[in-house]
Structure formats: structure tokens, C-alpha cells
Enzyme design. Structure first.
Site, PDB file in Angstrom:
ATOM      1  N   ASP A  26      40.404  48.314  38.926  1.00 17.47           N
ATOM      2  CA  ASP A  26      41.571  49.143  38.637  1.00 17.47           C
ATOM      3  C   ASP A  26      41.491  49.427  37.137  1.00 17.47           C
ATOM      4  O   ASP A  26      40.418  49.245  36.532  1.00 17.47           O
ATOM      5  CB  ASP A  26      42.875  48.421  39.021  1.00 17.47           C
ATOM      6  CG  ASP A  26      44.097  49.343  39.047  1.00 17.47           C
ATOM      7  OD1 ASP A  26      44.226  50.114  40.003  1.00 17.47           O
ATOM      8  OD2 ASP A  26      44.912  49.289  38.116  1.00 17.47           O
ATOM      9  N   LYS A  30      47.544  43.509  45.547  1.00 17.11           N
ATOM     10  CA  LYS A  30      47.218  43.950  44.185  1.00 17.11           C
ATOM     11  C   LYS A  30      47.203  42.727  43.274  1.00 17.11           C
ATOM     12  O   LYS A  30      47.851  41.711  43.572  1.00 17.11           O
ATOM     13  CB  LYS A  30      48.264  44.947  43.673  1.00 17.11           C
ATOM     14  CG  LYS A  30      47.760  45.860  42.564  1.00 17.11           C
ATOM     15  CD  LYS A  30      46.817  46.941  43.093  1.00 17.11           C
ATOM     16  CE  LYS A  30      46.338  47.863  41.984  1.00 17.11           C
ATOM     17  NZ  LYS A  30      45.490  48.957  42.493  1.00 17.11           N
TER      18      LYS A  30
END
Length: 444
Positions: free
Chosen positions: A166, A126
Site C-alpha cells: 500500500d 488492512k
């Protein structure tokens, strides 16, 4: 002291300032107790849990850029490469003022299990930055993205680490980042997913997380003797996931009546108008007050309150820890039968337990919202083959993946005597594949 308790104590001591990461690790390891206890000697000897809870590597870097007034701005960028035992690191880039290393670690840790559940060969990672794209011009967003990628490009690649979008990172941001990667590295490869269709993107990627959430919800209800058609559905959020969850819910015969953004929420008893919602949020990038102004049946409320609406199904699609214990009590009191997470960890631990104790069907985000990353992996496959699949082909594969995830987490829960506990089932099913791969590859 048990092996799980030893590791939890060590993680809490080492990461005391990272509450979201600690919450994620605690939730996962607690539900893995029966699996760990059955293999405790082997896992302890191999330090499996220590290796699983410590990222392979973490990058933190300065991102300087120039705004439209000629003023230099400085943000902080992050990338956490958590675990690549089953494939290249895969996980989105979050652009939001709340981003810090603890949030990125929590998201990367969750991603390990989510990616494992898809059945596709992708590991967990991430990244992101505390940059806020809201209110910025296209040129300012481009300046930030180019500076961000100038540093990030050193650590990623199509077979190394493949970031995606995201919160705050949509097609515009991915495009600017991809262009900069290509410019610096001189390579045209599938290093990012969520790309535009004209340069290697996949059809159905935009819709994938929201659609996948509803395919999961549909299968869950079907396997419990009911149907999504005719159900009243409360949805939080008004971003990509929420919009397409609402759209697919309507296609399946459900009636979504709420959505929300950072300032307030909408209740529309006639059902959310998807075309209007898209115009307000995707075209105008405006607040939900504009939806209410254009839709006589809609009621706008400041602040929080989505979960106070009477519903059969709740789909939290906004951000972490948005559904708390008081919300859970309201949902139970109003007769809600299922909660499926469209966001990452949007339900607090206390609320999750309350919902489960009150027999509400609860599917965690790592299973319920895996459709987005699954379709990103399908985009990687298309890039590798230099092919483009039709929308129908991708959508069919997505539905198959989500149905399989439901049955895998259901089976895993049953195997360990926790039938109906889909949090445990998701963690167990995701963990088993990763653990097997880690043990097979030796100490690395």
C-alpha cells in the site's frame, strides 16, 4: 428508528475518535438503505449490520528497531481482520506517519466491498504502521520490516490473511517482510502479494491498480457514448497508481497533463513524460521539482491545485479526502465529465454529492481501484498452482474483471432505481455477496 439509523448511531458512539472509519461506514450504509429496508426484519434479527461494521479482530503492537546511528526507534503496528465470509482476509500494509487505528479500520471496511466486487474469493482486512520509509536507508527499512513481521507473522497465512503493499510498502518492503516470515515460520507460501518476480510475484501486479483504473474509465465512457481517446486527464499523486494510470491513459489515446506529490504538483500541457516521471519517483525517489527541472514544458506549483486544471476526466490517485467541495466546483465549472477514484476514498462526501448532482460520472475507489487487489488475488492463484502466467494473460484477466465490475455496479444501481449512481451500485453489489455468505454461515 430504522435499522440503518440505529446501527449508524451505535457505530458513531462506539468509534467517536475515528472520523475516517465513521465516514466510510456512513457512506456505505446510507447507500444501502433500499437494500436494508427491503430485508429489514431478517437483517435486524441476524444483527447483520452490527457484525459487518465490527471487525472480526484487531491487532495493535509495538515495533522496535535500530536506526543507522544505533538509536532504538519505536513505532506502532496494526492489522485489522475485518470480514472473511467470502475468503481469507486480504488488504495492504500502509507505512505512513498518518496511520492510526481509525484509518486502518476505514481501509479494512472498504476492502470488504472492494474485494467482493472483484468476484474473487477474498475477504477484507488492512494493516500498517506509522513508520515512514522516506529518507530511511535500506538497512533501516529492513530492520523495521523484520521487527514488524516478527509480530505480524503470528496472525497471517496463505489461507488465513494475505497482506499486500500500500502507500509506503513497495517491492523492497514486501521482500524484507517475506524473508522474515519465511525465516520465522519455516514455510514458503503465498502469504504476501506484491512479491518480486523471482520469488512468486505476478507479472502486471505493479501496473495493476493504475491499469485497472483506466480499464474502468474506458468502459464507463464507452457505455456513455464517448471514448477516452483525445480526452484531457488530470491525475493526482505520483506513486505507483498514478504513474501507471498515466501510462495506460496514454496507451489508450488520452492525454494526462498533471501529477502531484506531498509538496506540490506538475502541469505539463504537452502531456506527462512517463519515462521521466518513473526516473524521478521510482529510481531517484525524488520530488517533482526534478521533473520540472528536466522538462521545459512542465510548470511546477507548490501546494495543492491539480483540480484547477481544465480537464475532461479526473483521476484522484493520492490519498483520502484530497478532492474537496471547492475542487469539485472547479471541476464542474471546467466541464469535467467523469471522476474515477484511483485512491481509497479520495473524494469527500460533500464533493461526491456535488459531482453527482451536477451529472458528473463518478465511480468510487472500491470499484475503480479494485484492479490492484484483483491482481493480488491472481498472484495468490498462481502461488497455489505453483505457476506463473504471462503479462498478457494477467492483463487480460484484469481487464475482464474491471469491465465486469463496471457492469455489476451499473446493474445494481438500476435494480434499486438509482441508475447512474455508481457509489450506491458499488456498495450494493459488494454488500449482496457478503451478506449472502454471512447469512449462510450462521452466527459467527
Amino acid at each position: 428508528m430504522s435499522y440503518v439509523d440505529e446501527v449508524l448511531e451505535r457505530v458513531k458512539t462506539k468509534n467517536a475518535s475515528e472520523p475516517e472509519f465513521l465516514q466510510a461506514v456512513d457512506e456505505v450504509l446510507e447507500s444501502l438503505r433500499p437494500v436494508i429496508e427491503a430485508n429489514e426484519e431478517k437483517y435486524r434479527k441476524e444483527a447483520l449490520l452490527e457484525r459487518l461494521t465490527e471487525p472480526d479482530r484487531q491487532f495493535k503492537f509495538r515495533v522496535p528497531w535500530v536506526d543507522d546511528k544505533g538509536q532504538v526507534q519505536v513505532n506502532t503496528g496494526y492489522r485489522v481482520q475485518f470480514n472473511n465470509s467470502i475468503g481469507p482476509y486480504k488488504g495492504g500494509l500502509r507505512l505512513h506517519p498518518s496511520v492510526n487505528i481509525g484509518i486502518i479500520k476505514f481501509l479494512g471496511f472498504e476492502q470488504i466491498f472492494k474485494n467482493s466486487l472483484t468476484g474473487l474469493p477474498i475477504g477484507g482486512g488492512k494493516g500498517g504502521s506509522d513508520f515512514d520509509p522516506k529518507g530511511k536507508s535500506d538497512r533501516e527499512v529492513m530492520a523495521f520490516c523484520q521487527s514488524f513481521m516478527t509480530e505480524l507473522c503470528k496472525y497471517i497465512g496463505a489461507d488465513v490473511d494475505v497482506p499486500a503493499g500500500d502507500i509506503g510498502t513497495g517491492a523492497r518492503e514486501i521482500g524484507y517482510m517475506f524473508g522474515q516470515y519465511k525465516r520465522i515460520r519455516g514455510m514458503y507460501e503465498g502469504v504476501l502479494t506484491g512479491k518480486g518476480l523471482s520469488y512468486g510475484g505476478s507479472l502486471a501486479r505493479t501496473e495493476a491498480t493504475g491499469y485497472g483504473l483506466l480499464y474502468m474509465t474506458e468502459e464507463l465512457l464507452k457505455c456513455h457514448g464517448t471514448d477516452i481517446a483525445g480526452k484531457t486527464i488530470a491525475v493526482s499523486g505520483a506513486g505507483n497508481v498514478a504513474i501507471y494510470a498515466i501510462q495506460k491513459a496514454q496507451q489508450l489515446g488520452g492525454k494526462p497533463v498533471t501529477c502531484s506529490d506531498s509538496t506540490g504538483w506538475i502541469y505539463d500541457p504537452e502531456g506527462i513524460d512517463v519515462a521521466l516521471l518513473k526516473e524521478v519517483k521510482e529510481v531517484k525517489r525524488a520530488r517533482l521539482t526534478e521533473y520540472a527541472a528536466a522538462r521545459p514544458s512542465a510548470q511546477y506549483h507548490e501546494g495543492r491545485g491539480v483540480w484547477s486544471v481544465k480537464c475532461d476526466v479526473a483521476l484522484p490517485c493520492a490519498t483520502q479526502n484530497e478532492l474537496d467541495i471547492e475542487d469539485a466546483k472547479q471541476l464542474v465549472a471546467n466541464g469535467c465529465m467523469a471522476v474515477c477514484e484511483g485512491a481509497n476514498m479520495p473524494t469527500t462526501e460533500e464533493a461526491t454529492k456535488y459531482l453527482q448532482d451536477n451529472k458528473v460520472l463518478f465511480v468510487p475507489g472500491k470499484a475503480a481501484n479494485a484492479g490492484g487487489v484483483a491482481t493480488s488475488a491472481l498472484e495468490m492463484s498462481q502461488n497455489s498452482e505453483r505457476l506463473s502466467w504471462t503479462f498478457e494473460e494477467v492483463d487480460a484477466k484484469l481487464k475482464g474483471i474491471m469491465v465486469n465490475i463496471y457492469h455489476n455496479i451499473d446493474d445494481a444501481a438500476k435494480r434499486y432505481g438509482q441508475e447512474g449512481n455508481y457509489v450506491a451500485g458499488a456498495n450494493i453489489a459488494g454488500f449482496e455477496k457478503v451478506a449472502d455468505a454471512m447469512l449462510a454461515q450462521g452466527v459467527c
